[in-house]
Design a protein around this motif. Structure first.
Motif, PDB file in Angstrom:
ATOM      1  N   GLU A 148       0.840  -1.205   0.000  1.00  0.00           N
ATOM      2  CA  GLU A 148       0.000   0.000   0.000  1.00  0.00           C
ATOM      3  C   GLU A 148       0.874   1.253   0.000  1.00  0.00           C
ATOM      4  O   GLU A 148       0.579   2.230  -0.687  1.00  0.00           O
ATOM      5  N   ARG A 149       1.957   1.199   0.778  1.00  0.00           N
ATOM      6  CA  ARG A 149       2.874   2.342   0.861  1.00  0.00           C
ATOM      7  C   ARG A 149       3.551   2.595  -0.491  1.00  0.00           C
ATOM      8  O   ARG A 149       3.656   3.734  -0.942  1.00  0.00           O
ATOM      9  N   VAL A 150       4.009   1.525  -1.107  1.00  0.00           N
ATOM     10  CA  VAL A 150       4.670   1.642  -2.415  1.00  0.00           C
ATOM     11  C   VAL A 150       3.692   2.239  -3.428  1.00  0.00           C
ATOM     12  O   VAL A 150       4.049   3.113  -4.222  1.00  0.00           O
ATOM     13  N   LYS A 151       2.451   1.768  -3.376  1.00  0.00           N
ATOM     14  CA  LYS A 151       1.426   2.238  -4.317  1.00  0.00           C
ATOM     15  C   LYS A 151       1.227   3.752  -4.180  1.00  0.00           C
ATOM     16  O   LYS A 151       1.233   4.472  -5.175  1.00  0.00           O
ATOM     17  N   GLU A 152       1.066   4.194  -2.939  1.00  0.00           N
ATOM     18  CA  GLU A 152       0.854   5.629  -2.697  1.00  0.00           C
ATOM     19  C   GLU A 152       2.035   6.454  -3.198  1.00  0.00           C
ATOM     20  O   GLU A 152       1.868   7.480  -3.851  1.00  0.00           O
ATOM     21  N   ASP A 153       3.218   5.981  -2.881  1.00  0.00           N
ATOM     22  CA  ASP A 153       4.444   6.676  -3.265  1.00  0.00           C
ATOM     23  C   ASP A 153       4.544   6.781  -4.800  1.00  0.00           C
ATOM     24  O   ASP A 153       4.833   7.852  -5.343  1.00  0.00           O
ATOM     25  N   LEU A 154       4.276   5.677  -5.492  1.00  0.00           N
ATOM     26  CA  LEU A 154       4.403   5.677  -6.957  1.00  0.00           C
ATOM     27  C   LEU A 154       3.311   6.522  -7.614  1.00  0.00           C
ATOM     28  O   LEU A 154       3.542   7.158  -8.653  1.00  0.00           O
ATOM     29  N   LEU A 155       2.150   6.560  -6.975  1.00  0.00           N
ATOM     30  CA  LEU A 155       1.072   7.414  -7.502  1.00  0.00           C
ATOM     31  C   LEU A 155       1.496   8.875  -7.501  1.00  0.00           C
ATOM     32  O   LEU A 155       1.211   9.629  -8.432  1.00  0.00           O
ATOM     33  N   LEU A 156       2.207   9.265  -6.442  1.00  0.00           N
ATOM     34  CA  LEU A 156       2.696  10.651  -6.353  1.00  0.00           C
ATOM     35  C   LEU A 156       3.633  10.969  -7.520  1.00  0.00           C
ATOM     36  O   LEU A 156       3.543  12.037  -8.115  1.00  0.00           O
ATOM     37  N   TYR A 157       4.503  10.023  -7.828  1.00  0.00           N
ATOM     38  CA  TYR A 157       5.409  10.202  -8.975  1.00  0.00           C
ATOM     39  C   TYR A 157       4.612  10.363 -10.274  1.00  0.00           C
ATOM     40  O   TYR A 157       4.915  11.225 -11.097  1.00  0.00           O
ATOM     41  N   MET A 158       3.609   9.523 -10.428  1.00  0.00           N
ATOM     42  CA  MET A 158       2.812   9.566 -11.666  1.00  0.00           C
ATOM     43  C   MET A 158       2.105  10.908 -11.812  1.00  0.00           C
ATOM     44  O   MET A 158       1.975  11.442 -12.906  1.00  0.00           O
ATOM     45  N   MET A 159       1.653  11.451 -10.662  1.00  0.00           N
ATOM     46  CA  MET A 159       0.933  12.731 -10.710  1.00  0.00           C
ATOM     47  C   MET A 159       1.892  13.890 -10.969  1.00  0.00           C
ATOM     48  O   MET A 159       1.510  14.894 -11.531  1.00  0.00           O
ATOM     49  N   GLU A 160       3.133  13.702 -10.543  1.00  0.00           N
ATOM     50  CA  GLU A 160       4.116  14.776 -10.669  1.00  0.00           C
ATOM     51  C   GLU A 160       4.470  15.078 -12.129  1.00  0.00           C
ATOM     52  O   GLU A 160       4.528  16.235 -12.529  1.00  0.00           O
ATOM     53  N   SER A 161       4.705  14.022 -12.906  1.00  0.00           N
ATOM     54  CA  SER A 161       5.093  14.258 -14.297  1.00  0.00           C
ATOM     55  C   SER A 161       4.756  13.065 -15.184  1.00  0.00           C
ATOM     56  O   SER A 161       4.980  11.920 -14.782  1.00  0.00           O
TER      57      SER A 161
END
Ligand code: FE
Ligand code: FE
Length: 235
Positions: free
Chosen positions: A160-173
Motif C-alpha cells: 500500500e505504501r509503495v502504491k501511494e508513493d508511486l502514484l505521487l510520482y505519476m501525478m508529478e510528471s
C-alpha cells in the motif's frame, strides 16, 4: 510393497522440494535483476520459467504413478495430494518471478526513477515466507503458520505504501508514468508471491491437521467444512 511406496513418496517429496528451491531461486534472481539493473539476469529468469513449468508436469506425472500403482492412504495420500497442490502454487510463483524480470528488463533500459527501498523490503520478507512455508511442508509441521500469515500482512502494508508513493510520482510528471507503472506492477507481483506462500502454508496445515485454515489479514482463520468461519484463532 509398503517399503517401495515409502521410497516413492520420499522421492516425490524431494521432487516437490527441489521445485520449491528452484522457485525460491527464481524469485531472488528476479529481484536482484531489478536492484542491480542486470538485463542478463532478468533474461535468465524469463527462460527459467519453462523449466519451472516442466517441473510441475513431472510432479504431476510422479503423483499419478504413485496413486495409480500403490493407492496410498492416510498421511501418504495426503502427502501426494498436497505435493500436487504445492507444485501448482510454485508454478504460479515462477510466472510472477518471470513477470517481475520482464519489467526489470524494461526498467534497465531507462534511467532509475528513484532509489528502491520498500520494494526490496517487501521482497526480503516474501523470500523468507517462501523459504519457511516450504520448510513447513518438508517437516510436516504446522507450527509456523501464524507467523508466516503475519508476515503476509506486513507485505500487504508495504505494498500500500509503495502504491501511494508511486502514484505521487505519476501525478508529478507524465515522464515518470511508465517507470512508476512498471514498478507498481512489480510490487503487485511480489505481493502475490507472498500470498502464494500463505497458500503453501494452508495446504500444509491441511495435510498435517486435516483442518481447513485460511490466512486472512494477519491471522489464520479456521473454515468449517461446507463453508463459513468456524472460529478466529487468537495469538
Ligand atoms: Fe509458468
Ligand atoms: Fe497478501
Amino acid at each position: 510393497m509398503r517399503w517401495i511406496l515409502r521410497e516413492k513418496i520420499e522421492e516425490f517429496k524431494k521432487g516437490v522440494l527441489k521445485a520449491g528451491w528452484f522457485a525460491e531461486k527464481m524469485f531472488k534472481k528476479a529481484i536482484s535483476s531489478l536492484i542491480e539493473r542486470n538485463a542478463n539476469l532478468a533474461s535468465e529468469v524469463v527462460s527459467d520459467d519453462d523449466l519451472m513449468d516442466q517441473m510441475e508436469i513431472e510432479i504431476h506425472e510422479k503423483a499419478m504413478e504413485i496413486l495409480g500403482i500403490f493407492t496410498p492412504i492416510k498421511m501418504e495420500l495426503k502427502m501426494v495430494t498436497t505435493g500436487i497442490r504445492i507444485a501448482e502454487i510454485l508454478e504460479s510463483m515462477g510466472d510472477r518471478s518471470a513477470r517481475i524480470a520482464k519489467n526489470a528488463l524494461e526498467l534497465s533500459k531507462e534511467p532509475p526513477l528513484k532509489p528502491l527501498i520498500d520494494i526490496p523490503k517487501m521482497a526480503d520478507i516474501t523470500s523468507k515466507m517462501v523459504k519457511e512455508s516450504l520448510r513447513m511442508f518438508a517437516d510436516a509441521d504446522a507450527e509456523k503458520s501464524f507467523e508466516i500469515c503475519k508476515q503476509d500482512a506486513e507485505v500487504d502494508e508495504l505494498y500500500e505504501r509503495v502504491k501511494e508513493d508511486l502514484l505521487l510520482y505519476m501525478m508529478e510528471s507524465p515522464r515518470y508514468v511508465k517507470r512508476a507503472l512498471l514498478l507498481l506492477e512489480i510490487a503487485n507481483f511480489i505481493e502475490e508471491v507472498a500470498d502464494l506462500a500463505t497458500n503453501i502454508v494452508e495446504a500444509t496445515v491441511y495435510m498435517v491437521k486435516g483442518d481447513l485454515y485460511k490466512c486472512c489479514h494477519d491471522d489464520m482463520v479456521a473454515f468449517k467444512k461446507g463453508g463459513g468461519i468456524l472460529f478466529e484463532s487468537s495469538d
